[in-house]
Each structure stands twice: as C-alpha cells, then as structure tokens.
Design a protein around this motif. Sequence first.
Motif, mmCIF file in Angstrom:
data_model
loop_
_atom_site.group_PDB
_atom_site.id
_atom_site.type_symbol
_atom_site.label_atom_id
_atom_site.label_comp_id
_atom_site.label_asym_id
_atom_site.label_seq_id
_atom_site.Cartn_x
_atom_site.Cartn_y
_atom_site.Cartn_z
ATOM 1 N N GLN A 80 62.903 34.237 53.358
ATOM 2 C CA GLN A 80 62.573 35.647 53.962
ATOM 3 C C GLN A 80 63.848 35.989 54.871
ATOM 4 O OE1 GLN A 80 58.911 36.157 55.850
ATOM 5 N NE2 GLN A 80 58.987 38.149 56.185
ATOM 6 N N ASP A 81 64.633 37.083 54.968
ATOM 7 C CA ASP A 81 65.679 37.070 55.752
ATOM 8 C C ASP A 81 66.588 36.084 55.642
ATOM 9 O OD1 ASP A 81 64.441 39.750 56.510
ATOM 10 O OD2 ASP A 81 63.356 38.872 58.065
ATOM 11 N N GLY A 82 66.997 35.432 54.696
ATOM 12 C CA GLY A 82 67.969 34.397 54.583
ATOM 13 C C GLY A 82 67.475 33.042 55.077
ATOM 14 N N GLU A 83 66.291 32.956 55.455
ATOM 15 C CA GLU A 83 65.920 31.382 56.058
ATOM 16 C C GLU A 83 64.597 31.164 55.232
ATOM 17 O OE1 GLU A 83 66.901 30.065 58.497
ATOM 18 O OE2 GLU A 83 68.384 31.412 58.931
ATOM 19 N N GLU A 84 64.521 29.708 54.818
ATOM 20 C CA GLU A 84 63.377 29.288 54.251
ATOM 21 C C GLU A 84 61.897 29.360 55.016
ATOM 22 O OE1 GLU A 84 63.830 25.558 52.406
ATOM 23 O OE2 GLU A 84 65.270 26.226 50.855
ATOM 24 N N VAL A 85 60.972 29.803 54.395
ATOM 25 C CA VAL A 85 59.604 29.948 55.056
ATOM 26 C C VAL A 85 58.847 28.775 54.594
ATOM 27 C CG1 VAL A 85 57.788 31.278 55.804
ATOM 28 C CG2 VAL A 85 59.974 32.361 55.870
ATOM 29 N N ARG A 86 57.922 28.294 55.209
ATOM 30 C CA ARG A 86 56.979 27.187 54.312
ATOM 31 C C ARG A 86 55.727 27.736 55.031
ATOM 32 N NH1 ARG A 86 59.857 22.869 53.136
ATOM 33 N NH2 ARG A 86 58.203 21.390 53.133
ATOM 34 N N LEU A 87 54.797 27.737 53.875
ATOM 35 C CA LEU A 87 53.379 28.322 54.182
ATOM 36 C C LEU A 87 52.687 26.918 53.908
ATOM 37 C CD1 LEU A 87 52.971 31.741 51.917
ATOM 38 C CD2 LEU A 87 53.459 31.313 54.217
ATOM 39 N N THR A 88 51.595 26.540 54.597
ATOM 40 C CA THR A 88 50.849 25.333 54.386
ATOM 41 C C THR A 88 49.429 25.648 54.456
ATOM 42 O OG1 THR A 88 50.831 25.050 56.912
ATOM 43 C CG2 THR A 88 52.615 23.978 55.818
ATOM 44 N N PRO A 89 49.090 26.044 53.256
ATOM 45 C CA PRO A 89 47.566 26.389 53.286
ATOM 46 C C PRO A 89 46.661 25.090 53.109
ATOM 47 C CG PRO A 89 48.642 26.656 51.277
ATOM 48 C CD PRO A 89 49.804 26.298 52.216
ATOM 49 N N GLU A 90 45.345 25.301 53.513
ATOM 50 C CA GLU A 90 44.479 24.522 53.424
ATOM 51 C C GLU A 90 43.492 24.486 52.131
ATOM 52 O OE1 GLU A 90 44.136 21.765 55.562
ATOM 53 O OE2 GLU A 90 46.066 22.311 56.463
ATOM 54 N N PRO A 91 42.809 23.624 51.702
ATOM 55 C CA PRO A 91 41.771 23.784 50.676
ATOM 56 C C PRO A 91 40.665 24.779 50.977
ATOM 57 C CG PRO A 91 42.063 21.448 51.160
ATOM 58 C CD PRO A 91 42.833 22.147 52.084
ATOM 59 N N GLY A 92 40.690 25.816 50.090
ATOM 60 C CA GLY A 92 39.729 26.887 50.161
ATOM 61 C C GLY A 92 40.624 28.319 50.682
ATOM 62 N N ASP A 93 42.041 27.985 50.950
ATOM 63 C CA ASP A 93 42.652 29.216 51.229
ATOM 64 C C ASP A 93 43.416 29.806 49.997
ATOM 65 O OD1 ASP A 93 42.224 28.847 53.967
ATOM 66 O OD2 ASP A 93 44.314 27.979 54.336
ATOM 67 N N TYR A 94 43.876 30.842 50.064
ATOM 68 C CA TYR A 94 44.638 31.677 48.844
ATOM 69 C C TYR A 94 46.209 31.865 49.179
ATOM 70 C CZ TYR A 94 40.021 32.408 47.047
ATOM 71 O OH TYR A 94 38.611 32.445 46.602
ATOM 72 N N VAL A 95 46.915 32.039 48.204
ATOM 73 C CA VAL A 95 48.170 32.406 48.248
ATOM 74 C C VAL A 95 48.655 33.462 47.273
ATOM 75 C CG1 VAL A 95 50.836 31.682 48.177
ATOM 76 C CG2 VAL A 95 48.979 30.065 49.426
ATOM 77 N N PHE A 96 49.306 34.401 47.743
ATOM 78 C CA PHE A 96 49.709 35.595 46.742
ATOM 79 C C PHE A 96 51.221 35.377 46.651
ATOM 80 C CE2 PHE A 96 51.926 39.911 46.091
ATOM 81 C CZ PHE A 96 51.194 39.958 44.921
ATOM 82 N N VAL A 97 51.815 35.531 45.258
ATOM 83 C CA VAL A 97 53.424 35.365 45.043
ATOM 84 C C VAL A 97 53.572 36.608 44.381
ATOM 85 C CG1 VAL A 97 55.069 34.091 43.910
ATOM 86 C CG2 VAL A 97 52.928 32.823 44.822
ATOM 87 N N PRO A 98 54.455 37.650 45.091
ATOM 88 C CA PRO A 98 54.825 38.781 44.302
ATOM 89 C C PRO A 98 55.668 38.279 43.052
ATOM 90 C CG PRO A 98 55.183 38.876 46.678
ATOM 91 C CD PRO A 98 54.758 37.368 46.372
ATOM 92 N N PRO A 99 55.766 39.507 42.276
ATOM 93 C CA PRO A 99 56.844 39.227 41.261
ATOM 94 C C PRO A 99 58.225 39.190 41.318
ATOM 95 C CG PRO A 99 55.465 41.243 40.886
ATOM 96 C CD PRO A 99 55.094 40.630 42.071
ATOM 97 N N TRP A 100 59.147 38.128 40.654
ATOM 98 C CA TRP A 100 60.162 38.005 40.798
ATOM 99 C C TRP A 100 60.797 37.146 42.088
ATOM 100 C CZ3 TRP A 100 62.634 38.806 36.441
ATOM 101 C CH2 TRP A 100 62.051 39.734 35.762
ATOM 102 N N THR A 101 59.805 36.539 42.876
ATOM 103 C CA THR A 101 59.919 35.800 44.137
ATOM 104 C C THR A 101 60.193 34.469 44.015
ATOM 105 O OG1 THR A 101 58.541 37.565 45.501
ATOM 106 C CG2 THR A 101 59.213 35.430 46.451
ATOM 107 N N PRO A 102 61.657 34.091 44.345
ATOM 108 C CA PRO A 102 61.708 32.629 43.969
ATOM 109 C C PRO A 102 61.021 32.017 44.999
ATOM 110 C CG PRO A 102 63.790 33.844 44.405
ATOM 111 C CD PRO A 102 62.617 34.809 44.518
ATOM 112 N N HIS A 103 60.648 30.631 44.541
ATOM 113 C CA HIS A 103 59.567 29.707 45.327
ATOM 114 C C HIS A 103 59.606 28.364 45.090
ATOM 115 C CE1 HIS A 103 56.979 31.217 42.542
ATOM 116 N NE2 HIS A 103 56.273 30.179 42.723
#
Length: 135
Positions: A80-103
């Motif tokens: 995001q904005d040229g920097e790597e972002v790290r999401l650290t979800p826990e069990p029970g959490d959800y993550v949404f990945v939009p179309p075409w988003t490298p990850h």
Amino acid sequence: MAQEHRPLRHVRAAELSSDTAQTGAMTRREAVAGKTVGSEALWMGQAHLHPGADSGNHHHGDTESAIYIVSGHPVFVFAQDGEEVRLTPEPGDYVFVPPWTPHREENPGDEEAVVVLARSSQEAVVVALPPGSLA
C-alpha cells in the motif's frame, strides 16, 4: 407448475480435493466448485500453511476472496503506497482480498495455519507472481 430445485450437496471434510490451483507451500483444497458440486458463481475451500512457510506472491485475477481464520496465526502481506503492509488476524477473524491485489500468506508461527476461503468465482484463480517485494 412447481419450480424444480436442485438438491443441496453435502461435502464431507474427507472429500475435499487438492486438484485445484496451488502456490508456494500453501495447500488449497476445494469443497464447493463447479466440478465438485456444480456451483455456478462460487468457489469455497480451505488452505493449510505449514509453520515457517509462505504461499509465494500471487493474486486471484478479477475474483474477490473472503478468508476466515480457523486456526494458527497466518500473516497476510500486501503493498500500500509503495510499502509492504502486514495483517495479523487471529482465529475467528476475517480478511477480504480485492480483485487483482498482489499478496502472500506467511506462517511465522509454530503451528499449521488453516483458513476457509470463499471466492466470487467457481474457479480457484491463482496467478503466481515473481518472488520479492510486493511494493
């Protein structure tokens, strides 16, 4: 005239198929897909990521993805904005990945990470990208 309805389908855990798109050290197993239950617009399955492993950089084309964390502590990395972002979800959490988003998904923990995946396409679209930064 009564409308005909298709029957519900029960997919047992032991029936999940790994005959689907794969990346890196992540193992995907499909449950709900056109070829397994005849779904027309939905793909659903699970992914397993061993300790210390990562999925490799990838995207899912024009497909939206929703991820439910069942167990373990996966890390989701994107740019995001040229920097790597790290999401650290826990069990029970959800993550949404939009179309075409490298990850990529990483598992820095000492236990297997297990997630449930749902996608807006019956196909498991996985486009592998070169290693390195996502930024």
